[in-house]
Motif scaffolding. Sequence first.
Motif, short mmCIF file in Angstrom:
data_model
loop_
_atom_site.label_atom_id
_atom_site.label_comp_id
_atom_site.label_asym_id
_atom_site.label_seq_id
_atom_site.Cartn_x
_atom_site.Cartn_y
_atom_site.Cartn_z
N TYR A 379 0.81 -1.22 0.00
CA TYR A 379 0.00 0.00 0.00
C TYR A 379 0.84 1.26 0.00
CZ TYR A 379 -3.73 -3.29 0.65
OH TYR A 379 -4.60 -4.33 0.45
N ARG A 380 2.15 1.10 0.23
CA ARG A 380 3.03 2.25 0.05
C ARG A 380 3.05 2.65 -1.42
NH1 ARG A 380 8.17 0.18 3.73
NH2 ARG A 380 6.99 -0.01 5.69
N ARG A 381 2.95 1.67 -2.31
CA ARG A 381 2.90 1.99 -3.74
C ARG A 381 1.63 2.75 -4.07
NH1 ARG A 381 2.46 -1.75 -7.43
NH2 ARG A 381 1.97 -3.55 -6.13
N ALA A 382 0.53 2.39 -3.40
CA ALA A 382 -0.72 3.11 -3.61
C ALA A 382 -0.59 4.55 -3.14
CB ALA A 382 -1.86 2.41 -2.87
N TYR A 383 0.06 4.73 -2.01
CA TYR A 383 0.27 6.07 -1.45
C TYR A 383 1.14 6.91 -2.39
CZ TYR A 383 1.60 9.61 1.97
OH TYR A 383 1.83 10.80 2.62
N GLU A 399 -8.98 3.89 -9.25
CA GLU A 399 -7.77 3.92 -10.07
C GLU A 399 -6.53 3.60 -9.23
OE1 GLU A 399 -5.06 7.24 -12.43
OE2 GLU A 399 -7.22 7.58 -12.24
N ILE A 400 -6.49 4.12 -8.01
CA ILE A 400 -5.36 3.85 -7.11
C ILE A 400 -5.30 2.36 -6.80
CG2 ILE A 400 -4.44 4.28 -4.80
CD1 ILE A 400 -5.77 7.06 -4.97
N ALA A 401 -6.46 1.75 -6.53
CA ALA A 401 -6.51 0.32 -6.23
C ALA A 401 -6.06 -0.52 -7.42
CB ALA A 401 -7.93 -0.06 -5.81
N GLU A 402 -6.52 -0.14 -8.60
CA GLU A 402 -6.15 -0.88 -9.80
C GLU A 402 -4.65 -0.79 -10.06
OE1 GLU A 402 -8.57 0.80 -12.83
OE2 GLU A 402 -10.36 -0.39 -12.30
N GLY A 405 -3.23 -3.49 -8.01
CA GLY A 405 -3.85 -4.80 -8.19
C GLY A 405 -4.65 -5.31 -7.01
N VAL A 406 -5.33 -4.42 -6.28
CA VAL A 406 -6.19 -4.85 -5.18
C VAL A 406 -7.56 -4.20 -5.36
CG1 VAL A 406 -4.24 -5.08 -3.58
CG2 VAL A 406 -5.50 -2.92 -3.69
N THR A 407 -8.48 -4.55 -4.48
CA THR A 407 -9.81 -3.98 -4.57
C THR A 407 -9.85 -2.59 -3.93
OG1 THR A 407 -10.54 -4.88 -2.45
CG2 THR A 407 -10.83 -6.28 -4.42
N GLU A 408 -10.84 -1.83 -4.33
CA GLU A 408 -11.02 -0.50 -3.75
C GLU A 408 -11.24 -0.60 -2.24
OE1 GLU A 408 -14.05 3.33 -4.32
OE2 GLU A 408 -13.98 1.72 -5.82
N ARG A 409 -11.98 -1.62 -1.83
CA ARG A 409 -12.25 -1.80 -0.40
C ARG A 409 -10.97 -2.08 0.38
NH1 ARG A 409 -16.78 -6.02 2.03
NH2 ARG A 409 -16.52 -5.46 4.23
N ALA A 410 -10.05 -2.82 -0.23
CA ALA A 410 -8.79 -3.14 0.44
C ALA A 410 -7.96 -1.88 0.67
CB ALA A 410 -8.00 -4.16 -0.38
N VAL A 411 -7.94 -1.01 -0.32
CA VAL A 411 -7.19 0.25 -0.17
C VAL A 411 -7.81 1.10 0.93
CG1 VAL A 411 -6.57 2.42 -1.30
CG2 VAL A 411 -6.34 0.27 -2.54
#
Length: 491
Positions: A379-383, A399-402, A405-411
């Motif tokens: 999730y550092r990559r998402a950040y 878009e951040i979740a994609e 490669g995780v779900t929006e809910r996971a983010v």
Amino acid sequence: MFFCLLTTLTRTAAAADLLPLVLDGRAKIASSLALQALDALGSTRHGDAAVELAILAADLMLAQDCPEDAEDLYRQALVSAATSPRGQVRVVSCRNTGFLSLYQRRYSAAANAFQRVAEDDAATLAQQVEALAGLALTHHALGRGDMATQALDDAAARLAPAVGTAGSDRLRLCLRVLRAELAVQYTLRIHPALADHIFWRSDSVYAGPRRDEAELLGELQACLDAATGHTLLAQRLSHLVSLVRAGMGQAKALSLVHEHLAWLRRMHLSAPEREARLESALAALAVQNAELARSLLEPFAARGAEGPQRWSFELSYCRAKLCELTGHNEECLRHYQRYALESAMCLRSETQPASPAATAKGRTAETRDEAELALPAKYRRAYRYLLSQMDRADLSVREIAEHIGVTERAVQSAFRTHLGMTPVEVLRRHRVERIRNDLLNADGCGPTVIETAARWGIRNRSTLVSSYRKHFRETPADTLARREVPPALHA
């Protein structure tokens, strides 16, 4: 760090029961009991009591020079805060980042973290006062005495309406002792005999007047009277008295310094011992007692005895000064060159505001330090992606979740758990911070406030004003009013 012990006075709930042990100097026993109390909670390590116990144990670990253990406990505190009132995960995360950063001498990151807690509406009064105390200590470490005083004044002003409330007297004692502490430290470092301590005479730091020693001794005695029965505070304040008296030319005032260091060693307070040893060496050098200074500096020769290796220029200065007193001129020059170089690097690295180029796409080194380390690696990559795209108004959590490669809910869940904020709240906070930087910087400010905001993905005036007011307690127009701007620059 003595600060990690002093802020025990700000603890509440279950951790307050361990306060007498800490104030008696028995930090190791107190940390062990805090860990036992945490273990006794079993799988129910949630809520205020668990958070307070974990934070207390972590702070005491820093005082014992166990940063890895402290970091693990700070993570536990963050997990325990998940069931606390909304916003506490964010507050606890920033608070702990501030303490770790201060211990590691990452002053810019520490100041940023403490400032966020002080401005966060979700922070309790005790948390705000503690953060402002940390901010004052951070400013002092960078030579900014005026800003340190301002932070302490702000803390005292917030505390003023709380007369008679639970814990308010302890908070006042904490501020009082810290104010005296910083006054002594500053007065010592600008002693006439240490005039070549250039860090404290740089244009980048506060060049205030040297305090009257008699006045300082009066303040310290008043603190000693208020701290009656607390061995830890009495030891520290008595040591500060000896430093002041040494600065007045009373060389014998340092005769008991080794006894004080021995007491800290018996209490397993490695970090406060290191600080006391270094400041005592400065005092010994000020009275030209080379033999005492050598005995105080000798333990630093051992590998790892210097503590965190970031910005150890004051030790280099002491070594240079000792060599000067003993006639070792070549060695003196070598140490002094190292001191001058590192002190200049510290000021340039820790006090210079980020340039527009450095904040392009909203990403700075300190932001990485503070938030990325709180998130799991994925999730550092998402950040990072969120910050790199924050100037786009159409950026979405999906878009951040994609991107990773995780779900929006996971983010959403990861950000809430580890940062105490949703991705949208993180995005909004960083956007308004960048907007504020631009508004305060004539070179970065656009023709109008809304055009400046549009650079960072906010194009709606009401969204801008409401978000901005929430974070800074003022409007963009108020920010502009604090610097000279052309009349056309108004929202």
